[in-house]
Design a protein around this motif. Sequence first.
Motif, PDB file in Angstrom:
ATOM      1  N   ARG B  29       8.418  17.609   2.260  1.00  0.00           N
ATOM      2  CA  ARG B  29       7.833  16.839   3.171  1.00  0.00           C
ATOM      3  C   ARG B  29       6.732  16.135   2.619  1.00  0.00           C
ATOM      4  NH1 ARG B  29       8.494  21.086   6.970  1.00  0.00           N
ATOM      5  NH2 ARG B  29       6.267  21.481   6.866  1.00  0.00           N
ATOM      6  N   GLY B  30       5.815  16.440   1.753  1.00  0.00           N
ATOM      7  CA  GLY B  30       4.746  15.886   1.195  1.00  0.00           C
ATOM      8  C   GLY B  30       5.056  14.706   0.502  1.00  0.00           C
ATOM      9  N   THR B  31       6.334  14.853  -0.401  1.00  0.00           N
ATOM     10  CA  THR B  31       6.657  13.764  -1.166  1.00  0.00           C
ATOM     11  C   THR B  31       7.050  12.613  -0.138  1.00  0.00           C
ATOM     12  OG1 THR B  31       7.886  15.647  -2.170  1.00  0.00           O
ATOM     13  CG2 THR B  31       8.414  13.346  -3.074  1.00  0.00           C
ATOM     14  N   PHE B  32       7.651  12.686   0.856  1.00  0.00           N
ATOM     15  CA  PHE B  32       7.999  11.798   1.743  1.00  0.00           C
ATOM     16  C   PHE B  32       6.976  11.083   2.516  1.00  0.00           C
ATOM     17  CE2 PHE B  32       9.770  10.422   6.187  1.00  0.00           C
ATOM     18  CZ  PHE B  32      10.588   9.255   5.670  1.00  0.00           C
ATOM     19  N   LEU B  33       5.802  12.075   2.697  1.00  0.00           N
ATOM     20  CA  LEU B  33       4.648  11.338   3.358  1.00  0.00           C
ATOM     21  C   LEU B  33       4.002  10.450   2.494  1.00  0.00           C
ATOM     22  CD1 LEU B  33       3.151  11.985   5.997  1.00  0.00           C
ATOM     23  CD2 LEU B  33       1.881  13.630   4.874  1.00  0.00           C
ATOM     24  N   LEU B  34       3.994  10.847   1.100  1.00  0.00           N
ATOM     25  CA  LEU B  34       3.311   9.991   0.205  1.00  0.00           C
ATOM     26  C   LEU B  34       4.186   8.572   0.086  1.00  0.00           C
ATOM     27  CD1 LEU B  34       1.603   9.657  -2.446  1.00  0.00           C
ATOM     28  CD2 LEU B  34       3.512  10.491  -3.930  1.00  0.00           C
ATOM     29  N   VAL B  35       5.492   8.554   0.163  1.00  0.00           N
ATOM     30  CA  VAL B  35       6.242   7.428   0.298  1.00  0.00           C
ATOM     31  C   VAL B  35       5.840   6.468   1.444  1.00  0.00           C
ATOM     32  CG1 VAL B  35       8.532   6.472   0.416  1.00  0.00           C
ATOM     33  CG2 VAL B  35       8.330   8.214  -1.176  1.00  0.00           C
ATOM     34  N   VAL B  36       6.063   7.129   2.532  1.00  0.00           N
ATOM     35  CA  VAL B  36       5.672   6.582   3.880  1.00  0.00           C
ATOM     36  C   VAL B  36       4.235   6.014   3.761  1.00  0.00           C
ATOM     37  CG1 VAL B  36       5.322   6.890   6.369  1.00  0.00           C
ATOM     38  CG2 VAL B  36       7.334   7.844   5.194  1.00  0.00           C
ATOM     39  N   LEU B  37       3.141   6.699   3.359  1.00  0.00           N
ATOM     40  CA  LEU B  37       1.650   6.124   3.505  1.00  0.00           C
ATOM     41  C   LEU B  37       1.749   5.112   2.645  1.00  0.00           C
ATOM     42  CD1 LEU B  37      -0.138   9.266   4.105  1.00  0.00           C
ATOM     43  CD2 LEU B  37       0.356   7.723   5.800  1.00  0.00           C
ATOM     44  N   TYR B  38       2.336   5.159   1.312  1.00  0.00           N
ATOM     45  CA  TYR B  38       2.294   4.106   0.462  1.00  0.00           C
ATOM     46  C   TYR B  38       2.815   2.729   0.747  1.00  0.00           C
ATOM     47  CZ  TYR B  38       3.050   1.135  -3.705  1.00  0.00           C
ATOM     48  OH  TYR B  38       2.963   0.251  -4.473  1.00  0.00           O
ATOM     49  N   ILE B  39       3.898   2.798   1.581  1.00  0.00           N
ATOM     50  CA  ILE B  39       4.679   1.714   2.186  1.00  0.00           C
ATOM     51  C   ILE B  39       3.739   1.099   3.364  1.00  0.00           C
ATOM     52  CG2 ILE B  39       6.379   0.981   3.722  1.00  0.00           C
ATOM     53  CD1 ILE B  39       8.368   2.820   2.111  1.00  0.00           C
ATOM     54  N   PHE B  40       3.034   1.983   4.160  1.00  0.00           N
ATOM     55  CA  PHE B  40       2.229   1.780   5.152  1.00  0.00           C
ATOM     56  C   PHE B  40       0.945   0.768   4.520  1.00  0.00           C
ATOM     57  CE2 PHE B  40       3.612   4.997   8.558  1.00  0.00           C
ATOM     58  CZ  PHE B  40       4.784   4.107   8.927  1.00  0.00           C
ATOM     59  N   LEU B  41       0.355   1.466   3.565  1.00  0.00           N
ATOM     60  CA  LEU B  41      -0.540   0.913   2.923  1.00  0.00           C
ATOM     61  C   LEU B  41      -0.382  -0.768   2.376  1.00  0.00           C
ATOM     62  CD1 LEU B  41      -3.404   1.033   1.611  1.00  0.00           C
ATOM     63  CD2 LEU B  41      -2.677   1.826  -0.445  1.00  0.00           C
ATOM     64  N   LYS B  42       0.874  -1.092   1.987  1.00  0.00           N
ATOM     65  CA  LYS B  42       1.329  -2.109   1.114  1.00  0.00           C
ATOM     66  C   LYS B  42       1.215  -3.094   2.538  1.00  0.00           C
ATOM     67  CE  LYS B  42       1.060  -1.786  -3.085  1.00  0.00           C
ATOM     68  NZ  LYS B  42       0.014  -2.585  -3.798  1.00  0.00           N
ATOM     69  N   LEU B  43       2.102  -2.599   3.522  1.00  0.00           N
ATOM     70  CA  LEU B  43       2.381  -3.669   4.636  1.00  0.00           C
ATOM     71  C   LEU B  43       1.073  -4.034   5.239  1.00  0.00           C
ATOM     72  CD1 LEU B  43       4.293  -4.687   6.800  1.00  0.00           C
ATOM     73  CD2 LEU B  43       4.081  -2.563   7.952  1.00  0.00           C
ATOM     74  N   TRP B  44       0.178  -2.947   5.542  1.00  0.00           N
ATOM     75  CA  TRP B  44      -1.093  -3.315   6.284  1.00  0.00           C
ATOM     76  C   TRP B  44      -2.258  -4.181   5.270  1.00  0.00           C
ATOM     77  CZ3 TRP B  44      -1.384  -3.638  11.332  1.00  0.00           C
ATOM     78  CH2 TRP B  44      -0.483  -3.139  12.028  1.00  0.00           C
ATOM     79  N   GLN B  45      -1.972  -3.863   4.016  1.00  0.00           N
ATOM     80  CA  GLN B  45      -2.814  -4.540   3.087  1.00  0.00           C
ATOM     81  C   GLN B  45      -2.617  -6.154   3.111  1.00  0.00           C
ATOM     82  OE1 GLN B  45      -2.213  -2.974  -0.760  1.00  0.00           O
ATOM     83  NE2 GLN B  45      -4.339  -1.956  -1.118  1.00  0.00           N
ATOM     84  N   ALA B  46      -1.075  -6.286   3.169  1.00  0.00           N
ATOM     85  CA  ALA B  46      -0.552  -7.571   3.241  1.00  0.00           C
ATOM     86  C   ALA B  46      -1.024  -8.317   4.671  1.00  0.00           C
ATOM     87  CB  ALA B  46       0.797  -7.822   3.138  1.00  0.00           C
ATOM     88  N   THR B  47      -0.954  -7.438   5.667  1.00  0.00           N
ATOM     89  CA  THR B  47      -1.302  -8.150   6.919  1.00  0.00           C
ATOM     90  C   THR B  47      -2.625  -8.387   7.123  1.00  0.00           C
ATOM     91  OG1 THR B  47       0.367  -6.567   7.906  1.00  0.00           O
ATOM     92  CG2 THR B  47      -1.011  -7.454   9.464  1.00  0.00           C
ATOM     93  N   TYR B  48      -3.639  -7.588   6.600  1.00  0.00           N
ATOM     94  CA  TYR B  48      -5.049  -7.601   6.709  1.00  0.00           C
ATOM     95  C   TYR B  48      -5.507  -9.017   5.968  1.00  0.00           C
ATOM     96  CZ  TYR B  48      -6.381  -3.352   9.233  1.00  0.00           C
ATOM     97  OH  TYR B  48      -6.947  -2.558  10.129  1.00  0.00           O
ATOM     98  N   SER B  49      -4.718  -8.970   4.697  1.00  0.00           N
ATOM     99  CA  SER B  49      -5.249 -10.090   3.857  1.00  0.00           C
ATOM    100  C   SER B  49      -4.617 -11.327   4.279  1.00  0.00           C
ATOM    101  CB  SER B  49      -4.529  -9.639   2.606  1.00  0.00           C
ATOM    102  OG  SER B  49      -4.092 -10.834   1.945  1.00  0.00           O
ATOM    103  N   GLU B  50      -3.624 -11.506   4.901  1.00  0.00           N
ATOM    104  CA  GLU B  50      -2.824 -12.747   5.363  1.00  0.00           C
ATOM    105  C   GLU B  50      -3.599 -13.154   6.881  1.00  0.00           C
ATOM    106  OE1 GLU B  50       1.175 -13.385   4.778  1.00  0.00           O
ATOM    107  OE2 GLU B  50       1.123 -12.707   2.709  1.00  0.00           O
TER     108      GLU B  50
END
Lengths: 263, 269
Positions: B29-50
């Motif tokens: 489950r930890g592996t999947f959590l890592l994938v999900v949180l990484y995607i969220f980080l990228k999504l929100w990084q782009a959102t905050y920046s734009e």
Amino acid sequence: MSLLSYLRLAAAYIKLNWRMQMEYKSAFASQFLAMVLNNSTWLAFWLIFFDRFPVVRGFGQADVVTLWAIASAGFGLSAACCFNLHNLAALIARGQLDTWMLYPRALVPHLALGKLSPTAMGDLAFGYGAYLLLVKPDLEHFLMYVFLTVAVAVLFTGFNLMRGSLAFFLGQAEVLSEQWFFSMITFSTYPSSLFDGWVKLVLFTLIPAGFVAGLPPEALKQLNWNMALLTGLGALAVLGFGSLCFALGLRSYQSGNLMEMRN
Amino acid sequence: MLKTAQKLIAVAKISARANLAYPGEVLGRGTFLLVVLYIFLKLWQATYSESGQSKLAGLSLAEMLWYLTITESMWMSAPKLAQQVDEDVRTGSLAVKLIRPLSYPLYCLSANMGERLVRFSFNLALGACIALALVGPIHLRAEALLMLALSVCLAFLLDGLGHLIVGLSAFWLEDTSGLYLIYTRLTMILGGMLIPLDLFPGWLKNLVVYLPFPYLVWGPVHLLSTPQAELAASFLELAIRQLACLVALSALVALLWQRALRRVSAHGG
């Protein structure tokens, strides 16, 4: 055996599986509708998101609808026809390939075509419904969309063969195979423009979601057949690699004395 | 009453210990959590920046990722209670469980609670390590954490009741997997697991506060970003809303269970 013969086999299996589902009409309808609603909920999330932030990394509401239409229809088509591959790791670990080995012709087509998933039919219907109703494409865009959904379905079939074959080499690989699948689905449903560098490389190799969320939406946006063909080639490469993994793994498959009935 | 409480605690403890026996699953489950949180980080990084803003819905990028870490840990910790109840009904194993000296719904709820608390603790520990590595630490207040812990327990209880309602509907429906899928997706979206309620369009936010979903996820985690001066009042308001939902959903489970028992037929063998 000729390709035509295998296509006839596929048609016969699809017909048979469809009839089996129709024996439990209300269960089929409830699972089908639930998946349509499930995908609609996800789309609603994205519409809420893009309502608040109209464009993120070049992606807007129309792009995310296209992305979801391709991903869900492609996945749906693959799982609707080849649902057994979805649980391949478990079938191998429990020695349940035996039943399928008794049939004439190659093992993979029988095994893959043996089961239909009602929820996958919901995915397929959702994808086409969302694309036709929300994007309202012209004929050329629609033809490209059909091509891309078939390519994505081929890709998912190859990917399922690849991750399922892990069980040949590792024994109990259900958890790993499942996590790999979830990662693939998750990356396939988020705009690929969010990722760059080494992650982009991973998305075209280890987790080939770039052929779902990267190239296809861009091909449709630009009406670029070269990109669409590249998606098709990528899908064929993944199918080829998946088949190779299965063929290599099958050599070390060990049967048991378990009495099995196919279902 | 005391005896029943002791039995419920014992069931929860056994269920929790059973879950501690599978560290491999936790790691998976930890592996999947890592994938999900990484995607969220990228999504929100782009959102905050734009968007050109340093805070969205009162949260900085790091706080947003921590918000999503906790909501995701809560979400991923949910045991498949609805499917288990559905299976008990369909296979007839419910008849065996009825013999136990404890009400079946209460047994399910306490087992669910024990399992969920263990899973949540593991997920949160893993998620916290991932969030620390991705965005670093954020300022957390002890009293907000305590309130979060209490409201998370109530949220898990509420979700358990939701699962029971879905599972018990197997007495009347041919297949409950559709209903389960709808329930979980509504919790995910309307519960604010993927996006805080403050970023919903006004009309939707005004609508969902009358549903139980926000109190399963968003409500508890939102306490962490509530200003100190409003914290006690916000917690009290959340607790009242959660308790109101608890009463309503418990009444519904009791009603369903009463009706369902009339449909149970057990045979020897």
